[in-house]
Design a protein around this motif. Sequence first.
Motif, PDB file in Angstrom:
ATOM      1  N   THR A  48      -1.245  15.760   0.058  1.00 26.51           N
ATOM      2  CA  THR A  48      -2.476  16.079   0.782  1.00 26.51           C
ATOM      3  C   THR A  48      -2.746  15.033   1.858  1.00 26.51           C
ATOM      4  O   THR A  48      -3.136  15.363   2.986  1.00 26.51           O
ATOM      5  N   LEU A  49      -2.519  13.774   1.517  1.00 28.25           N
ATOM      6  CA  LEU A  49      -2.693  12.709   2.519  1.00 28.25           C
ATOM      7  C   LEU A  49      -1.666  12.860   3.629  1.00 28.25           C
ATOM      8  O   LEU A  49      -1.983  12.617   4.804  1.00 28.25           O
ATOM      9  N   MET A  50      -0.463  13.280   3.276  1.00 27.91           N
ATOM     10  CA  MET A  50       0.570  13.490   4.292  1.00 27.91           C
ATOM     11  C   MET A  50       0.174  14.628   5.235  1.00 27.91           C
ATOM     12  O   MET A  50       0.424  14.554   6.444  1.00 27.91           O
ATOM     13  N   GLN A  51      -0.459  15.671   4.709  1.00 28.31           N
ATOM     14  CA  GLN A  51      -0.921  16.765   5.566  1.00 28.31           C
ATOM     15  C   GLN A  51      -1.949  16.267   6.579  1.00 28.31           C
ATOM     16  O   GLN A  51      -1.956  16.699   7.729  1.00 28.31           O
ATOM     17  N   ARG A  52      -2.805  15.353   6.153  1.00 31.25           N
ATOM     18  CA  ARG A  52      -3.871  14.870   7.037  1.00 31.25           C
ATOM     19  C   ARG A  52      -3.400  13.779   7.993  1.00 31.25           C
ATOM     20  O   ARG A  52      -3.814  13.739   9.145  1.00 31.25           O
TER      21      ARG A  52
ATOM     22  N   LEU B  27       0.842  -1.191   0.000  1.00 32.07           N
ATOM     23  CA  LEU B  27       0.000   0.000   0.000  1.00 32.07           C
ATOM     24  C   LEU B  27       0.881   1.246   0.000  1.00 32.07           C
ATOM     25  O   LEU B  27       1.881   1.310   0.714  1.00 32.07           O
ATOM     26  N   THR B  28       0.511   2.221  -0.821  1.00 28.81           N
ATOM     27  CA  THR B  28       1.230   3.491  -0.855  1.00 28.81           C
ATOM     28  C   THR B  28       0.229   4.632  -0.733  1.00 28.81           C
ATOM     29  O   THR B  28      -0.968   4.469  -1.027  1.00 28.81           O
ATOM     30  N   LEU B  29       0.730   5.797  -0.324  1.00 29.12           N
ATOM     31  CA  LEU B  29      -0.123   6.978  -0.295  1.00 29.12           C
ATOM     32  C   LEU B  29      -0.606   7.312  -1.699  1.00 29.12           C
ATOM     33  O   LEU B  29      -1.738   7.770  -1.886  1.00 29.12           O
ATOM     34  N   ALA B  30       0.234   7.065  -2.697  1.00 30.70           N
ATOM     35  CA  ALA B  30      -0.155   7.332  -4.080  1.00 30.70           C
ATOM     36  C   ALA B  30      -1.329   6.453  -4.502  1.00 30.70           C
ATOM     37  O   ALA B  30      -2.249   6.921  -5.184  1.00 30.70           O
ATOM     38  N   ALA B  31      -1.311   5.175  -4.103  1.00 30.71           N
ATOM     39  CA  ALA B  31      -2.403   4.263  -4.469  1.00 30.71           C
ATOM     40  C   ALA B  31      -3.711   4.694  -3.819  1.00 30.71           C
ATOM     41  O   ALA B  31      -4.771   4.684  -4.456  1.00 30.71           O
ATOM     42  N   VAL B  32      -3.647   5.077  -2.553  1.00 27.78           N
ATOM     43  CA  VAL B  32      -4.862   5.539  -1.861  1.00 27.78           C
ATOM     44  C   VAL B  32      -5.304   6.874  -2.458  1.00 27.78           C
ATOM     45  O   VAL B  32      -6.493   7.081  -2.724  1.00 27.78           O
ATOM     46  N   GLY B  33      -4.352   7.780  -2.686  1.00 27.27           N
ATOM     47  CA  GLY B  33      -4.679   9.075  -3.259  1.00 27.27           C
ATOM     48  C   GLY B  33      -5.339   8.953  -4.621  1.00 27.27           C
ATOM     49  O   GLY B  33      -6.301   9.663  -4.925  1.00 27.27           O
TER      50      GLY B  33
END
Length: 196
Positions: free
Chosen positions: A43-47, A28-34
């Motif tokens: 944006t996910l990192m900010q949250r 799982l990556t932030l890019a995949a969720v994003g």
Amino acid sequence: MARPRLISDDVILDATRQVLAELGPVKLTLAAVGARVGLAPPTLMQRFGNKRGLLLASAARSPLMVVRAVEEAEARNTSPLATLRDFALTAVAHIKHREELGNGLGFVQLDVADPDFRRHALAHSAAIVDSCDRLYGAAVAAGELRADTDVPALARHTLVCFNGALQVWAVNGWGSLTEFLTEQLDLMLAPYLVQE
């Protein structure tokens, strides 16, 4: 002035659960969720701070999802035992492939090894056991289960049955998951049912 959030944390965490089922926690990556929700990784990192923060937020939400799912099942049923079956089967209705469960089982490694994830896993288990305890108590009062039923023990046994059934089905794939889980729940409850 801060920009309004057009995509809620709940939508992001729902997407996180979907990506977890498809890829597992390691891939799982932030890019995949994003990509799933139309947000950039920053944006996910900010949250959520980072991938660990996102996964922790997902884990923290799971006990609340149990409580909500039980309440929804109660709204659809009048029988405590029907409510319990409805809750259990609804919880797995979206799972169609063994690989989805296998990817989800990767999360268990985090639950065992990391105290922060373990705390949320324990809360998730407690939410299931507490809900089962309440429903079984109501089933005894309604005459669905024998009066001498050890309700707390049966509630814990249900957690074992549920989690065990998921793991066994992930490996063996006997029929559909809902059919297999129904069979296991019926076998577990049979000795406690009031005979008419």
